[in-house]
Design a protein around this motif. Structure first.
Motif, mmCIF file in Angstrom:
data_model
loop_
_atom_site.group_PDB
_atom_site.id
_atom_site.type_symbol
_atom_site.label_atom_id
_atom_site.label_comp_id
_atom_site.label_asym_id
_atom_site.label_seq_id
_atom_site.Cartn_x
_atom_site.Cartn_y
_atom_site.Cartn_z
ATOM 1 N N LEU A 1 9.660 0.969 -8.573
ATOM 2 C CA LEU A 1 9.217 1.068 -7.031
ATOM 3 C C LEU A 1 8.232 -0.232 -6.947
ATOM 4 C CD1 LEU A 1 8.350 4.766 -6.819
ATOM 5 C CD2 LEU A 1 10.067 3.494 -5.389
ATOM 6 N N LEU A 2 7.332 -0.457 -7.895
ATOM 7 C CA LEU A 2 6.346 -1.623 -7.841
ATOM 8 C C LEU A 2 6.978 -2.885 -7.641
ATOM 9 C CD1 LEU A 2 3.661 -0.395 -10.645
ATOM 10 C CD2 LEU A 2 3.503 -0.178 -8.230
ATOM 11 N N ARG A 3 8.239 -3.055 -8.681
ATOM 12 C CA ARG A 3 8.930 -4.282 -8.477
ATOM 13 C C ARG A 3 9.743 -4.580 -7.013
ATOM 14 N NH1 ARG A 3 12.075 -3.360 -14.040
ATOM 15 N NH2 ARG A 3 10.439 -3.266 -15.612
ATOM 16 N N ARG B 1 0.745 -1.032 0.007
ATOM 17 C CA ARG B 1 -0.074 0.013 -0.090
ATOM 18 C C ARG B 1 1.037 1.279 0.026
ATOM 19 N NH1 ARG B 1 -2.397 0.616 4.128
ATOM 20 N NH2 ARG B 1 -1.864 -1.213 5.715
ATOM 21 N N TYR B 2 1.970 1.237 0.522
ATOM 22 C CA TYR B 2 3.127 2.249 0.627
ATOM 23 C C TYR B 2 3.382 2.510 -0.492
ATOM 24 C CZ TYR B 2 7.054 4.953 1.903
ATOM 25 O OH TYR B 2 7.967 6.142 1.914
ATOM 26 N N VAL B 3 4.066 1.593 -1.407
ATOM 27 C CA VAL B 3 4.527 1.682 -2.706
ATOM 28 C C VAL B 3 3.341 2.484 -3.708
ATOM 29 C CG1 VAL B 3 5.461 0.620 -4.733
ATOM 30 C CG2 VAL B 3 6.203 0.095 -2.521
ATOM 31 N N ASP B 4 2.183 1.927 -3.539
ATOM 32 C CA ASP B 4 1.176 2.343 -4.471
ATOM 33 C C ASP B 4 0.782 3.745 -4.224
ATOM 34 O OD1 ASP B 4 0.783 0.001 -5.645
ATOM 35 O OD2 ASP B 4 -0.829 -0.656 -4.224
ATOM 36 N N SER B 5 0.916 4.408 -2.881
ATOM 37 C CA SER B 5 0.875 5.811 -2.545
ATOM 38 C C SER B 5 1.935 6.588 -2.811
ATOM 39 C CB SER B 5 0.757 5.820 -1.136
ATOM 40 O OG SER B 5 1.881 5.526 -0.209
ATOM 41 N N ARG B 6 3.125 6.209 -2.956
ATOM 42 C CA ARG B 6 4.244 6.669 -3.326
ATOM 43 C C ARG B 6 4.069 7.234 -4.965
ATOM 44 N NH1 ARG B 6 6.704 10.130 -0.636
ATOM 45 N NH2 ARG B 6 8.689 9.488 -2.085
ATOM 46 N N VAL B 7 3.752 5.857 -5.502
ATOM 47 C CA VAL B 7 3.381 6.004 -7.148
ATOM 48 C C VAL B 7 2.419 7.121 -7.342
ATOM 49 C CG1 VAL B 7 2.894 5.025 -9.149
ATOM 50 C CG2 VAL B 7 4.345 3.881 -7.689
ATOM 51 N N GLU C 1 2.971 9.338 4.284
ATOM 52 C CA GLU C 1 3.379 9.581 5.666
ATOM 53 C C GLU C 1 2.619 8.595 6.577
ATOM 54 O OE1 GLU C 1 3.431 13.505 6.297
ATOM 55 O OE2 GLU C 1 5.013 13.966 4.957
ATOM 56 N N GLU C 2 1.293 8.598 6.550
ATOM 57 C CA GLU C 2 0.521 7.873 7.384
ATOM 58 C C GLU C 2 0.688 6.142 7.347
ATOM 59 O OE1 GLU C 2 -1.725 8.825 9.775
ATOM 60 O OE2 GLU C 2 -1.063 11.009 9.144
ATOM 61 N N ILE C 3 1.062 5.912 6.041
ATOM 62 C CA ILE C 3 1.668 4.279 6.108
ATOM 63 C C ILE C 3 2.728 4.380 6.681
ATOM 64 C CG2 ILE C 3 1.502 2.562 4.464
ATOM 65 C CD1 ILE C 3 -0.370 3.863 2.305
ATOM 66 N N GLN C 4 3.687 5.138 6.237
ATOM 67 C CA GLN C 4 5.151 5.134 6.838
ATOM 68 C C GLN C 4 4.921 4.865 8.468
ATOM 69 O OE1 GLN C 4 7.112 8.718 6.058
ATOM 70 N NE2 GLN C 4 7.554 8.104 3.965
ATOM 71 N N LYS C 5 3.984 5.574 9.156
ATOM 72 C CA LYS C 5 3.769 5.632 10.459
ATOM 73 C C LYS C 5 3.277 4.200 10.966
ATOM 74 C CE LYS C 5 2.772 10.416 11.126
ATOM 75 N NZ LYS C 5 1.851 11.511 11.584
#
Length: 248
Positions: free
Chosen positions: A243-245, A100-106, A126-130
């Motif tokens: 990133l996705l890979r 989910r974090y990678v998807d949010s970054r993309v 940032e929320e997923i980072q936490k």
């Protein structure tokens, strides 16, 4: 694109304006004034120098932004691999949070030029980072957690988090707007001077007028496109696949 269509037309009109001014001056003065060629050459040289610096710096920032995507993919991939050290019970939640974090970054960097959307995408990341950090801390406290889990996983997570700020700053770093205003203004001034030099011809030289306008417009477009690579023909979408890979 409408901006550069307008710029192309403005350059053509500026060239025609310069030609008419030159024709009017020739009728009154009878020929070019002495010493004006040196001034014209100096202005064109200044414009060429500014174009070279603008293009070079835009290309350097474009390469730096691509490097930041690669570095972030490496950091995420390293942290993701170290999830294997966590207890089996903690791994599914961590892996799901990473995806989910990678998807949010993309998605954050697909927002284009709208700063508010970009900021909202970063806040979602940032929320997923936490969440990932909390899950990692909890995994390190499990009875069957390896003693070196926190020493290996947490530094990797910290590096993964830190590079987000570096990449965000690289993304929003652009020359001051006055630089582009100066480039566009000099393009019109040079077009006027070029048209002034064509005044001796009896008829308009459309080939040179349109060709000059097209070359200047395309050059300025490429410079701006390098600064905002997700809006025009120049794209960095292929690098997002890294990133996705990283969490495959």
């Amino acid at each position: 694109m409408p901006l550069f269509t307008g710029l192309f037309l403005a350059i053509v009109l500026a060239t025609e304006l310069g030609r008419r001014i030159g024709s009017w001056r020739q009728q009154r003065v009878g020929g070019p004034l002495p010493g004006t060629a040196a001034v014209d050459a100096a202005i064109f040289a200044l414009f060429g120098l500014l174009l070279a610096f603008a293009f070079s710096s835009a290309a350097a920032r474009f390469d730096h932004r691509r490097d930041m995507i690669v570095a972030e993919a490496n950091d995420i991939g390293t942290a993701y691999l170290r999830i294997d050290l966590a207890p089996q019970a903690a791994q599914p939640a961590l892996r799901d949070a990473f995806r989910r974090y990678v998807d949010s970054r993309v998605n954050a960097y697909r927002k284009g030029i709208d700063f508010e959307d970009f900021k909202a995408g970063l806040e979602a990341s940032e929320e997923i980072q936490k969440e990932i950090w909390s899950l990692a801390i909890a995994a390190g406290k499990m009875p069957d957690a390896p003693p070196n889990l926190n020493m290996l996983l947490l530094p990797a997570l910290n590096q993964m988090i830190d590079i987000t700020t570096t990449r965000a700053m690289a993304t929003v770093s652009h020359p001051p707007a006055i630089i582009y205003v100066l480039l566009f203004a000099l393009a019109l001034i040079c077009a006027t001077i070029a048209g002034h030099g064509m005044a001796a011809a009896r008829s308009r030289n459309w080939f040179h007028m349109i060709g000059f306008a097209a070359i200047l417009t395309i050059t300025l477009y490429v410079i701006v496109d390098l600064e905002f690579p997700r809006l025009g023909f120049i794209q960095v979408g292929d690098f997002d696949k890294l990133l996705l890979r990283s969490v495959d």
